[in-house]
Design a protein around this motif. Sequence first.
Motif, PDB file in Angstrom:
ATOM      1  N   ARG A  41      -3.329  12.351   9.537  1.00 20.89           N
ATOM      2  CA  ARG A  41      -3.669  13.725   9.938  1.00 20.89           C
ATOM      3  C   ARG A  41      -4.885  14.232   9.155  1.00 20.89           C
ATOM      4  O   ARG A  41      -5.768  14.872   9.696  1.00 20.89           O
ATOM      5  CB  ARG A  41      -2.468  14.654   9.695  1.00 20.89           C
TER       6      ARG A  41
ATOM      7  N   SER B  17      11.437  19.742   9.452  1.00 21.24           N
ATOM      8  CA  SER B  17      11.299  18.854   8.287  1.00 21.24           C
ATOM      9  C   SER B  17      12.201  17.625   8.406  1.00 21.24           C
ATOM     10  O   SER B  17      13.427  17.758   8.466  1.00 21.24           O
ATOM     11  CB  SER B  17      11.640  19.614   7.004  1.00 21.24           C
TER      12      SER B  17
ATOM     13  N   TYR C 130       1.291   8.839   7.544  1.00 17.71           N
ATOM     14  CA  TYR C 130       1.136   9.734   8.701  1.00 17.71           C
ATOM     15  C   TYR C 130       0.402  11.012   8.298  1.00 17.71           C
ATOM     16  O   TYR C 130      -0.388  11.550   9.061  1.00 17.71           O
ATOM     17  CB  TYR C 130       2.507  10.067   9.313  1.00 17.71           C
ATOM     18  N   GLU C 131       0.675  11.483   7.100  1.00 16.88           N
ATOM     19  CA  GLU C 131      -0.034  12.663   6.590  1.00 16.88           C
ATOM     20  C   GLU C 131      -1.496  12.281   6.311  1.00 16.88           C
ATOM     21  O   GLU C 131      -2.409  13.071   6.566  1.00 16.88           O
ATOM     22  CB  GLU C 131       0.681  13.182   5.329  1.00 16.88           C
TER      23      GLU C 131
ATOM     24  N   PHE D 148      12.610  10.295  10.661  1.00 20.50           N
ATOM     25  CA  PHE D 148      11.154  10.391  10.827  1.00 20.50           C
ATOM     26  C   PHE D 148      10.720  10.146  12.282  1.00 20.50           C
ATOM     27  O   PHE D 148       9.556  10.332  12.613  1.00 20.50           O
ATOM     28  CB  PHE D 148      10.434   9.355   9.952  1.00 20.50           C
TER      29      PHE D 148
ATOM     30  N   LEU E  70       7.725  20.667  16.457  1.00 18.77           N
ATOM     31  CA  LEU E  70       6.802  19.804  15.698  1.00 18.77           C
ATOM     32  C   LEU E  70       5.378  20.346  15.776  1.00 18.77           C
ATOM     33  O   LEU E  70       4.667  20.388  14.772  1.00 18.77           O
ATOM     34  CB  LEU E  70       6.865  18.369  16.218  1.00 18.77           C
TER      35      LEU E  70
ATOM     36  N   TRP F 237       8.560  12.630  14.247  1.00 18.92           N
ATOM     37  CA  TRP F 237       7.172  12.683  13.763  1.00 18.92           C
ATOM     38  C   TRP F 237       6.420  11.398  14.097  1.00 18.92           C
ATOM     39  O   TRP F 237       5.207  11.432  14.348  1.00 18.92           O
ATOM     40  CB  TRP F 237       7.137  12.955  12.261  1.00 18.92           C
TER      41      TRP F 237
ATOM     42  N   TYR G 188       3.002  21.448  12.792  1.00 21.26           N
ATOM     43  CA  TYR G 188       1.714  20.747  12.675  1.00 21.26           C
ATOM     44  C   TYR G 188       0.564  21.766  12.565  1.00 21.26           C
ATOM     45  O   TYR G 188      -0.332  21.631  11.732  1.00 21.26           O
ATOM     46  CB  TYR G 188       1.542  19.844  13.904  1.00 21.26           C
TER      47      TYR G 188
ATOM     48  N   PHE H  89       5.425  11.821  17.607  1.00 22.01           N
ATOM     49  CA  PHE H  89       4.370  12.849  17.656  1.00 22.01           C
ATOM     50  C   PHE H  89       3.034  12.232  17.227  1.00 22.01           C
ATOM     51  O   PHE H  89       2.003  12.425  17.859  1.00 22.01           O
ATOM     52  CB  PHE H  89       4.765  13.998  16.722  1.00 22.01           C
ATOM     53  N   GLY H  90       3.079  11.445  16.127  1.00 23.10           N
ATOM     54  CA  GLY H  90       1.872  10.771  15.613  1.00 23.10           C
ATOM     55  C   GLY H  90       1.322   9.775  16.628  1.00 23.10           C
ATOM     56  O   GLY H  90       0.112   9.693  16.839  1.00 23.10           O
TER      57      GLY H  90
END
Length: 231
Positions: A117, A15, A113-114, A168, A215, A171, A219, A174-175
Amino acid sequence: MTKRDEIKLLGTAASPYVNRVQFVLKLKSIEYEFIEENLACKSELLLTSNPVYKKIPVLFHANKPPISESLVIIEYLDEFRPDVHRILPSAPIDRADNRFWANYIDNKYFPLYEDLRQTPGKEGKEAVKKQILEGSVLLEEAFEKFSNGKAYFGGDDIGYLDVVLGCFLGWVQFGNKHNEFNAFDEVKTPKLAKWADRMLSHESLQGIIPGNETLMNFYMMLQIHKPPRAA
Ligand SMILES: N[C@@H](CCC(=O)N[C@@H](CS)C(=O)NCC(=O)O)C(=O)O
């Protein structure tokens, strides 16, 4: 030095909001106990200590009431231990400006970013990526203003917005990787791109930004519990 049993942090390593608190505890050399939370099956401790949002992080400081919301927690720690690595600036107007951008990052920028997804289809995803890049340009401008030619949002050293956005970065990377784009583009946002590299190699963030496996596990948990929207 604070005794280890005085501060406890309820969270999970993947997180970014928990990572913020870990980062500030590290910057301020405050020892603490980490209590692992399982968000797939929330603990009684989480439900009773943060009954409003039922979210991590939650900080426990000795026998005081629990503190929730990462920004509230890091400001509390900054006030509790003001003599070591101040993260908020001293002038009220600068603090207000920092808080404005922290709110932008939390309420507008990172939720994209959410959204990325959850959005189905190539066309929809491209539209979200465009919004992320527009947000990054705003953050580049904010960085120019706050850093004033120096290395960090906080100037010569890590400050509030470095903590807020810096956590962040795992993430963000990762994104980028999973969506084949670059949110901190070296051409459109060169200063932010260099800042991100500087932050990721900073000694104090080592061991806090989660690795790829952590991550990916988180995810996959999200994909099950909050699946992407139907096409
Ligand atoms: N605004 C909160 C956001 C915290 C948050 O979203 N935490 C996530 C983990 S990354 C969570 O606990 N999610 C559980 C849920 O949504 O039920 C903060 O800054 O602390």
